[in-house]
Design a protein around this motif. Structure first.
Motif, PDB file in Angstrom:
ATOM      1  N   GLY B 105       0.792  -1.228   0.000  1.00  0.00           N
ATOM      2  CA  GLY B 105       0.000   0.000   0.000  1.00  0.00           C
ATOM      3  C   GLY B 105       0.826   1.281   0.000  1.00  0.00           C
ATOM      4  O   GLY B 105       0.270   2.363  -0.187  1.00  0.00           O
ATOM      5  N   GLY B 106       2.132   1.150   0.216  1.00  0.00           N
ATOM      6  CA  GLY B 106       3.007   2.318   0.190  1.00  0.00           C
ATOM      7  C   GLY B 106       3.190   2.936   1.569  1.00  0.00           C
ATOM      8  O   GLY B 106       2.311   2.862   2.435  1.00  0.00           O
ATOM      9  N   THR B 107       4.361   3.528   1.764  1.00  0.00           N
ATOM     10  CA  THR B 107       4.682   4.269   2.991  1.00  0.00           C
ATOM     11  C   THR B 107       5.130   5.668   2.588  1.00  0.00           C
ATOM     12  O   THR B 107       6.077   5.814   1.817  1.00  0.00           O
ATOM     13  N   ARG B 108       4.444   6.661   3.109  1.00  0.00           N
ATOM     14  CA  ARG B 108       4.831   8.047   2.811  1.00  0.00           C
ATOM     15  C   ARG B 108       5.917   8.474   3.799  1.00  0.00           C
ATOM     16  O   ARG B 108       5.730   8.347   5.018  1.00  0.00           O
ATOM     17  N   VAL B 109       7.027   8.931   3.272  1.00  0.00           N
ATOM     18  CA  VAL B 109       8.135   9.411   4.106  1.00  0.00           C
ATOM     19  C   VAL B 109       8.224  10.919   3.968  1.00  0.00           C
ATOM     20  O   VAL B 109       8.288  11.441   2.854  1.00  0.00           O
TER      21      VAL B 109
END
Lengths: 113, 113
Positions: B105-109
């Motif tokens: 699902g993705g990880t926002r950094v």
């Protein structure tokens, strides 16, 4: 340098319109893919093609169709656009085999009103 | 069926801190590849690294390193001494037979100066 281009960055269409999204790659890749990206859901595969005129359904093909008449071009078609198809659409291409990464285009943000 | 889980939806750090992104995958296949992609604000996904299922050696490439552990089905990715330009969404992906990628699902950094 591999290049995957998409016909539009932004598109606004009305409900019921037929929509064409075009994708072109210049690396002679056999495989091409269409994804949609929605917040929290990652990328979901709509359709892919492993050769000219060949296509396979991905995880969410409903409401979409595709066309691949030439090796370098893969089109996504929304036969009758609906508001729940408002999304970011990403095209990708790759060589054949587990090793090869996919190369992505810049995306088309489609809004259906 | 294949599945990739990125439990962290968003991580916020201050510049120069290290950032580790978690990725857990599921597959019954014994031969597969794992990938990390970066999606900066411009939208285009960029390939970062890959690892095949037979090679559990951890590696470092510049400020990037990755830790692949088959026993826990994890493929974690670390950015050392983060910079503002590292701000992006990071996706972990799994490739098994058939040339298709399954994305997390993705990880926002977010790296703050």
């Amino acid at each position: 340098d591999v290049k995957v281009t998409q016909s539009s960055r932004y598109l606004v269409k009305r409900t019921g319109e037929k929509v064409f999204l075009e994708c072109v790659q210049d690396m002679d890749h056999e495989n091409m893919f269409w994804y949609r990206q929605d917040p929290g859901l990652g990328l979901r595969l709509i359709y892919f093609s492993y050769d000219v005129k060949m296509k396979e359904k991905g995880d969410i093909p409903e409401g979409y169709s595709v066309s691949r008449e030439k090796k370098e071009r893969f089109s996504l078609i929304l036969e009758s656009a609906s508001t729940n198809q408002t999304s970011m659409y990403l095209c990708a291409s790759s060589g054949t085999g587990l090793f090869y990464e996919q190369y992505f285009g810049p995306g088309t943000r489609l809004t259906v009103t | 069926a294949q599945k990739v889980t990125q439990a962290q939806t968003e991580i916020s750090v201050v510049e120069k801190e290290d950032v580790t992104l978690d990725c857990v995958y599921e597959t019954r296949d014994t031969t597969y590849y794992l990938f990390w992609y970066k999606q900066p604000p411009s939208g285009e996904l960029v390939f970062l690294i890959r690892r095949n299922s037979f090679d559990e050696q951890n590696e470092i490439s510049g400020r990037y390193s990755w830790n692949f552990q088959k026993s826990t089905s994890s493929f974690n990715f670390t950015i050392t001494a983060s910079q503002v330009v590292d701000s992006a969404v990071y996706f972990c992906a799994l490739k098994t037979a058939g040339n298709k990628l399954t994305f997390g699902g993705g990880t926002r950094v977010l790296v703050k100066p």
